[in-house]
Motif scaffolding. Structure first.
Motif, mmCIF file in Angstrom:
data_model
loop_
_atom_site.group_PDB
_atom_site.id
_atom_site.type_symbol
_atom_site.label_atom_id
_atom_site.label_comp_id
_atom_site.label_asym_id
_atom_site.label_seq_id
_atom_site.Cartn_x
_atom_site.Cartn_y
_atom_site.Cartn_z
ATOM 1 N N UNK A 149 39.782 46.722 26.933
ATOM 2 C CA UNK A 149 41.160 47.087 26.622
ATOM 3 C C UNK A 149 41.174 47.863 25.316
ATOM 4 N N UNK A 150 41.908 48.972 25.305
ATOM 5 C CA UNK A 150 42.066 49.795 24.100
ATOM 6 C C UNK A 150 43.559 49.913 23.812
ATOM 7 N N UNK A 151 43.991 49.441 22.647
ATOM 8 C CA UNK A 151 45.420 49.429 22.329
ATOM 9 C C UNK A 151 45.670 50.045 20.971
ATOM 10 N N UNK A 152 46.853 50.646 20.826
ATOM 11 C CA UNK A 152 47.256 51.250 19.559
ATOM 12 C C UNK A 152 48.599 50.695 19.124
ATOM 13 N N UNK A 153 48.668 50.231 17.872
ATOM 14 C CA UNK A 153 49.915 49.722 17.303
ATOM 15 C C UNK A 153 50.343 50.576 16.123
ATOM 16 N N UNK A 154 51.391 51.385 16.272
ATOM 17 C CA UNK A 154 51.808 52.285 15.193
ATOM 18 C C UNK A 154 52.710 51.644 14.145
ATOM 19 N N UNK A 155 53.426 50.577 14.507
ATOM 20 C CA UNK A 155 54.374 49.997 13.555
ATOM 21 C C UNK A 155 54.411 48.476 13.591
ATOM 22 N N UNK A 156 53.891 47.876 14.640
ATOM 23 C CA UNK A 156 53.876 46.424 14.766
ATOM 24 C C UNK A 156 52.653 46.024 15.577
ATOM 25 N N UNK A 157 52.199 44.808 15.393
ATOM 26 C CA UNK A 157 51.022 44.346 16.122
ATOM 27 C C UNK A 157 51.264 44.383 17.626
ATOM 28 N N UNK A 158 50.308 44.890 18.404
ATOM 29 C CA UNK A 158 50.456 44.856 19.861
ATOM 30 C C UNK A 158 50.626 43.421 20.349
ATOM 31 N N UNK A 159 51.384 43.256 21.418
ATOM 32 C CA UNK A 159 51.653 41.935 21.946
ATOM 33 C C UNK A 159 50.405 41.153 22.293
ATOM 34 N N UNK A 160 49.327 41.833 22.699
ATOM 35 C CA UNK A 160 48.115 41.146 23.129
ATOM 36 C C UNK A 160 47.397 40.423 21.997
ATOM 37 N N UNK A 161 47.750 40.703 20.727
ATOM 38 C CA UNK A 161 47.118 39.972 19.631
ATOM 39 C C UNK A 161 48.132 39.214 18.783
ATOM 40 N N UNK A 162 49.389 39.184 19.217
ATOM 41 C CA UNK A 162 50.392 38.409 18.484
ATOM 42 C C UNK A 162 50.169 36.915 18.694
ATOM 43 N N UNK A 163 50.312 36.123 17.628
ATOM 44 C CA UNK A 163 50.243 34.671 17.756
ATOM 45 C C UNK A 163 51.516 34.172 18.442
ATOM 46 N N UNK A 164 51.515 32.899 18.856
ATOM 47 C CA UNK A 164 52.702 32.304 19.458
ATOM 48 C C UNK A 164 53.900 32.452 18.522
ATOM 49 N N UNK A 165 53.658 32.129 17.242
ATOM 50 C CA UNK A 165 54.761 32.146 16.267
ATOM 51 C C UNK A 165 55.281 33.555 16.041
ATOM 52 N N UNK A 166 54.375 34.527 15.916
ATOM 53 C CA UNK A 166 54.801 35.913 15.690
ATOM 54 C C UNK A 166 55.564 36.448 16.893
ATOM 55 N N UNK A 167 55.070 36.178 18.102
ATOM 56 C CA UNK A 167 55.739 36.651 19.314
ATOM 57 C C UNK A 167 57.137 36.063 19.424
ATOM 58 N N UNK A 168 57.284 34.774 19.099
ATOM 59 C CA UNK A 168 58.593 34.126 19.183
ATOM 60 C C UNK A 168 59.581 34.754 18.216
#
Length: 300
Positions: A123-142
C-alpha cells in the motif's frame, strides 16, 4: 458513542478482487483467441452490452454464464476452469461490509477500497494535511470523525469508524502481511489536531509501527519543491499479482482500476518519494517533534 470494532483479516480473495480477476482473465482469453465482443454476443445470443458490462465489471458474472463462455472458448484445462469458477463463486460472496448497519453508510469507492486492501501486497498512501486513515489510532480516528458531527449522523460516523479501523488492521496490523509506505507532508506532524496529548500518542503509535517494520514513513519537508498532486490525499493498492488500483479522496471519493489513471498517480507517488527525506531522517524528524511535544506537556 463509537465502539471499538472487532477486526481480523479475511480469509480468501475478496469479492471485488475476484470479480476483477475473473473479468480480466476472460477478456484476455477472448483476445488471445482473436475474438471480438460481438463474436461472443453473437454465438451465445447475448446482447453486446451484456458482454461489455461483464468485461468492465458493471455486472457480476453468473456460474451459468461462465460455463457458456468457457465452452465457447474451448477451455478444457480443468485447472484453469476450476480457478475461474473459484473467482466466480468468491465474486458473489457477501462480506461483513454488507451488514445493514454498515453498507448504507459506505460509498462505492470505499467499499471497493476495503475489499482490494484486504488482498493488498503493498500500500502506498499520501497525506497532505492529516494522517491517512490507515495509520490513525482509535483515539485519533474518533476525534477526527467527531468533527463531522454536523454533516454525518452518529450511525454514519460509527460505520466509518469501523471501516477505518478495519483498513488500519489490514494495512499495518501485526498479522496483515502487507507492506505499507506512507508519505506525509511535514505539516501533518506539526498540526495539533485533537491537542498535544493526542498527537503525541499518535506519533508514538506510528513510530512503533515503523520500528516493527509494519510501516515505512517518509516526510516530505517544507524545503521540497511543490509537487503535482500535493493537494489531495490518495492511496495506491498493489495486489500480489502486480495489479494496482487507486483510491482518491476529495469532496467526493473516487476509485480507479484503469491503467492510465493508476500509472499517473504511481508516477506522482514516486516523485513524492524522491522529494521526501530518507527513512532514517524521517524518523528523526518525527522523534524530534515528539520530544518537543513531551517537553511542552512537561510544562503544563
Amino acid at each position: 458513542m463509537i465502539a471499538d470494532p472487532v477486526v481480523k483479516r479475511d480469509d480468501g480473495e475478496s469479492p471485488a478482487v475476484a470479480r476483477r480477476r475473473l473479468r480480466l482473465a476472460l477478456r484476455r482469453l477472448r483476445e488471445s483467441l482473436g475474438l471480438t465482443q460481438a463474436d461472443v454476443s453473437g454465438h451465445l445470443r447475448w446482447s453486446l452490452s451484456k458482454v461489455n458490462r461483464m468485461e468492465t465489471g458493471e455486472v457480476t458474472i453468473s456460474a451459468g454464464d461462465l460455463e457458456a463462455i468457457l465452452a465457447f472458448f474451448g477451455i478444457s484445462d480443468g485447472k484453469k476452469a476450476a480457478q475461474l469458477a473459484q473467482h466466480c463463486r468468491l465474486a458473489r460472496r457477501r462480506g461483513w461490509w454488507d451488514r445493514s448497519e454498515i453498507r448504507p453508510h459506505l460509498t462505492p469507492a470505499l467499499t471497493n477500497l476495503l475489499q482490494f486492501e484486504s488482498d493488498a501486497a503493498h500500500i502506498m498512501a499520501f497525506g497532505p494535511s492529516i494522517l491517512p486513515g490507515i495509520i490513525q489510532t482509535h483515539a485519533m480516528a474518533a476525534v477526527i470523525l467527531a468533527d463531522y458531527a454536523d454533516v454525518l449522523t452518529e450511525e454514519q460516523r460509527a460505520a466509518r469508524f469501523t471501516l477505518r479501523m478495519r483498513l488500519r488492521e489490514q494495512a499495518i496490523g501485526r498479522e496483515s502481511g502487507t507492506t505499507c509506505t506512507v508519505v506525509l507532508d511535514e505539516s501533518v506532524v506539526l498540526r495539533e489536531f485533537g491537542g498535544l496529548r493526542l498527537l503525541a500518542s499518535q506519533l508514538e503509535d506510528m513510530l512503533e509501527a515503523v520500528d516493527d517494520q509494519r510501516l515505512d514513513v517518509r516526510i516530505l519537508p517544507f524545503t521540497a519543491p511543490t509537487l503535482f498532486g500535493l493537494e489531495n490525499p490518495f492511496m495506491l493498492v498493489e495486489l500480489d499479482d502486480g495489479d494496482t488500483v487507486l483510491y482518491r479522496e476529495g469532496i467526493t471519493d473516487e476509485f480507479f482500476d484503469d491503467g492510465a489513471m493508476v500509472d499517473r498517480y504511481r508516477r506522482i507517488f514516486e516523485r513524492q518519494l524522491e522529494g521526501a527525506l530518507s527513512p532514517a531522517a524521517s524518523v528523526r524528524l518525527v522523534k524530534a517533534r515528539l520530544a518537543a511535544i513531551e517537553s511542552a506537556l512537561d510544562r503544563l
